[in-house]
Design a protein around this motif. Sequence first.
Motif, PDB file in Angstrom:
ATOM      1  N   GLY A  36       7.169  -1.175  13.841  1.00 54.32           N
ATOM      2  CA  GLY A  36       8.347  -1.271  12.977  1.00 54.32           C
ATOM      3  C   GLY A  36       9.620  -1.019  13.761  1.00 54.32           C
ATOM      4  O   GLY A  36       9.566  -0.532  14.885  1.00 54.32           O
ATOM      5  N   CYS A  40      12.146   3.660  11.459  1.00 46.67           N
ATOM      6  CA  CYS A  40      11.345   3.375  10.256  1.00 46.67           C
ATOM      7  C   CYS A  40      10.327   4.477   9.963  1.00 46.67           C
ATOM      8  O   CYS A  40       9.654   4.433   8.940  1.00 46.67           O
ATOM      9  CB  CYS A  40      10.644   2.024  10.378  1.00 46.67           C
ATOM     10  SG  CYS A  40       9.317   2.009  11.587  1.00 46.67           S
ATOM     11  N   ASN A 208       8.528  -0.134   7.310  1.00 43.25           N
ATOM     12  CA  ASN A 208       9.915  -0.505   7.060  1.00 43.25           C
ATOM     13  C   ASN A 208      10.516   0.565   6.159  1.00 43.25           C
ATOM     14  O   ASN A 208       9.994   0.794   5.068  1.00 43.25           O
ATOM     15  CB  ASN A 208       9.957  -1.890   6.384  1.00 43.25           C
ATOM     16  CG  ASN A 208      11.373  -2.351   6.094  1.00 43.25           C
ATOM     17  OD1 ASN A 208      12.325  -1.891   6.721  1.00 43.25           O
ATOM     18  ND2 ASN A 208      11.506  -3.270   5.158  1.00 43.25           N
TER      19      ASN A 208
END
Length: 403
Positions: A36, A40, A208
């Motif tokens: 990510g 994140c 995320n």
Amino acid sequence: MARLVLDQITREFGDFVATDRISLTIEDGDFLVLLGPSGCGKTTLLRMIAGLLEPTSGSIRIDDEDITALPARKRDLAMVFQSYALYPHLSVEKNLAFPLKARRTPKAEIETRVRAAAESVEIDHLLDRKPKELSGGQRQRVAVARALVREPKAFLMDEPLSNLDAKLRTATRRELAALHRKLGATFVYVTHDQIEAMTMATRIALLNGGRIEQYGTPEELYDAPSSVFAAGFIGSPAMNLLNASLTTTDGKITVLAPGVEAVLWEGATAERDIVIGVRPEHLSMHAGGAPEAVPTAGVALRGTVDLVENLGREQLVHCIVGEDRVTVSCPREERWSAGDLVVLAAPVARVHLFDRASGRRLEWRADAADDAAAPNGADASIASPVSSAAPAALAASAGPAVR
Ligand SMILES: Nc1ncnc2c1ncn2[C@@H]1O[C@H](COP(=O)(O)OP(=O)(O)OP(=O)(O)O)[C@@H](O)[C@H]1O
Ligand SMILES: [Mg+2]
């Protein structure tokens, strides 16, 4: 040997939620990559698994033992840091022996295990050197060997290759993957580099904003990204994503957007705002006037070449379609120049659709009861009668499928 189960792991820093109810099962022997963008929550999650940071809520189990409250040194997990964290004043041999000495392992056993670990990453000829007398790649191997000597239940690694130059990174990537196959141990590996994730992982958890965006094999993430975010994050050059709307024309599902012609499946759908996605390598390029270029089931984009980039093995042709930029990756034998009018075409099996408001992937189901139907194949779904393809059949795919 270890199976790690994360259950609803949340970590807050003041008002900020760094990881938000993350649930994930890492099977014994998996090479799980936490992937990510920066910030994140990858390192935060790994530190909680290691026992270096306490979750605000949630629990962590290893092989059905709840370890949430267990201190790091009792977890039997080995961590390899980006900075290697070697003791500068100790030789490689002493660095490797350190974790065993700390556990009062008998001297003869320390010697055997240090030698075996050093051999397995090919640093046995460097045992007398100090860390400053080693190259970056060699230091990285010492850090891995120091994790190996402990014979831990699982290896936790936080961007261990990020200090290496590109060539060494590629070589070390292969070594780590080979080491994983040889040991059959569980690896949890943090990176923001999707190539590392694609090449080494058996499973990827794409994060995320502190949540799992998608979980699956590298192939699953590449072939069927579950959201616009996943589609844009995995793949280089990135998937082309264009705003469009979906509608029904003459009993077929079609797409409306400037420069876009797409006839996808037979059926009907309520009009809705979507994002249509096609990977650069799945578009073929044709001269602008060529009507045969438009597939009967698929997408055709009409535009103008803006820029051609020669990458040696292939070229990237950047085009303008409507107000969007679209990149095509194609063989260098094809001669394109700025200003050419072109048609970019892809068959329906290569077209990805996402709901614009939620960003979630849309799956075409000819028969809503048939879970297997998908945009990626199944002629039956394209040929099926309109009646069986109720609007509801164009359903948002489920959230991240997490074991
Ligand atoms: N001790 C802390 N106090 C406050 N905020 C923190 C702390 N540690 C991490 N954060 C915040 O939590 C978020 C996640 O941080 P984390 O280090 O897990 O990110 P990451 O995914 O590892 O990013 P990178 O790829 O840059 O290493 C970030 O926004 C970070 O600023
Ligand atoms: Mg980090």
